[in-house]
Design an enzyme around this catalytic site. Sequence first.
Site, PDB file in Angstrom:
ATOM      1  N   ARG A 150      61.211  11.657  20.421  1.00  0.00           N
ATOM      2  CA  ARG A 150      62.017  10.883  21.653  1.00  0.00           C
ATOM      3  C   ARG A 150      63.313  10.355  20.841  1.00  0.00           C
ATOM      4  NH1 ARG A 150      58.969   6.387  24.188  1.00  0.00           N
ATOM      5  NH2 ARG A 150      60.536   6.285  25.556  1.00  0.00           N
ATOM      6  N   GLU A 163      68.338  -4.989  31.180  1.00  0.00           N
ATOM      7  CA  GLU A 163      66.961  -4.884  31.055  1.00  0.00           C
ATOM      8  C   GLU A 163      66.340  -5.966  32.082  1.00  0.00           C
ATOM      9  OE1 GLU A 163      63.178  -4.873  29.944  1.00  0.00           O
ATOM     10  OE2 GLU A 163      64.677  -3.470  29.439  1.00  0.00           O
ATOM     11  N   GLU A 182      66.231   6.144  29.024  1.00  0.00           N
ATOM     12  CA  GLU A 182      65.047   6.730  28.670  1.00  0.00           C
ATOM     13  C   GLU A 182      64.173   6.500  30.052  1.00  0.00           C
ATOM     14  OE1 GLU A 182      61.677   7.702  28.620  1.00  0.00           O
ATOM     15  OE2 GLU A 182      61.280   6.376  27.376  1.00  0.00           O
ATOM     16  N   GLU A 231      56.064   6.360  37.376  1.00  0.00           N
ATOM     17  CA  GLU A 231      56.740   5.115  37.164  1.00  0.00           C
ATOM     18  C   GLU A 231      57.708   5.024  37.938  1.00  0.00           C
ATOM     19  OE1 GLU A 231      57.438   3.556  33.305  1.00  0.00           O
ATOM     20  OE2 GLU A 231      55.729   4.626  32.263  1.00  0.00           O
TER      21      GLU A 231
END
Length: 384
Positions: A56, A102, A145, A154
Amino acid sequence: MMRSSSNGGAMGGRAAGTGGGGKSSSPVDKEVDYANYFCTYSYLYHQKDMLSDRVRMDAYFNAVFENKHHFAGKTVLDVGTGSGILAIWSAQAGARKVYAVEATTMADHARALVKANGLEHIVEVIQGSVEDISLPEKVDVIISEWMGYFLLRESMFDSVISARDRWLKPTGVMYPSHARMWLAPIKSTLSDRKKNDLDGAMVDWDNFSDEIKSYYGVDMSVLTKPFAQEQENHYIQTAMWNDLNPLQVIGTPTIVKEMDCLTATVSEIEEVRSNVTSVINGHTTLCGFGGWFDVQFRGRKQDPAEQEIELTTAPSEHHCTHWGQQVFIMFNPINVEEGDNLNLGLVMSRSKENHRLMEVELSCEIKEASGNHKESFKKTYFIE
């Protein structure tokens, strides 16, 4: 400056917003969603696991630094910045301004990391849900991501779509730009192992039931059937994380979903439906199916990447990822022959109890190479 990929564990990020914003979705309780989902990403140990996934890390690093023309002098929005790695790379690639969003207290660590790397004049870390925050300007690039097991577990892509629709310029690019879901028939010893685990659980229940009746005078037998169903859901119907060896794939891998991240909508990912065909490549045993995904960094048609990069989670001997593959095990494996055709149907939808989890209905019709019908079945699985 391109880095090569090697085996690893898991990249900082993936806590962006509440998601679940489609028209058919029930409203998401933010406190419950935080307890069930976001809180995991607020710990450094979890971020470390993700930052250790070299496949990744290398894919995103190469995508950014081999395509600096998308970042130089541009504005960037990092959705679910986590530790801030993607935001930092965007700044190092020449971005004029980076907004790093975030949802968790990991934002504090991201600010510290940004400052330690001398980029606080470029990268602004914003703590909050991406659905709720406001930016002073539109952006040229959205990087994130967001991918979960089998791509969509998710449901974080909902938040990326929300950010795209609110903040991406009409000429903007998405990183990644495209995504695909794959399905293939596999052979595996997991079927026998899970069957043994289920049998062991039922033997344990019988012993437990006998003891309760013997010691406490209560007959528990009325609960045997629901306990058996509960255990079957766990051992047989719950999809398993696994690192498949490519040799375990016994038929043609097939694409069950393709997405352009620039145009994809929440409604098209709330339920994925696909009918595909796979051809068996030898005399073997069909034990189930493996599901994985890949994403591409291509830019957009009018502003393509100079170097296209792909991140794949396909079965591999040397380049495994923390995503692995999702394995849908069959309780009763079936003998198959070279040339047998599998007509596969897949319906993947969100769990009614938790929109970040998935339910998968798999149907399969097996035909011999001659066209004669061999067997059919339909099974339901849970990606938890």
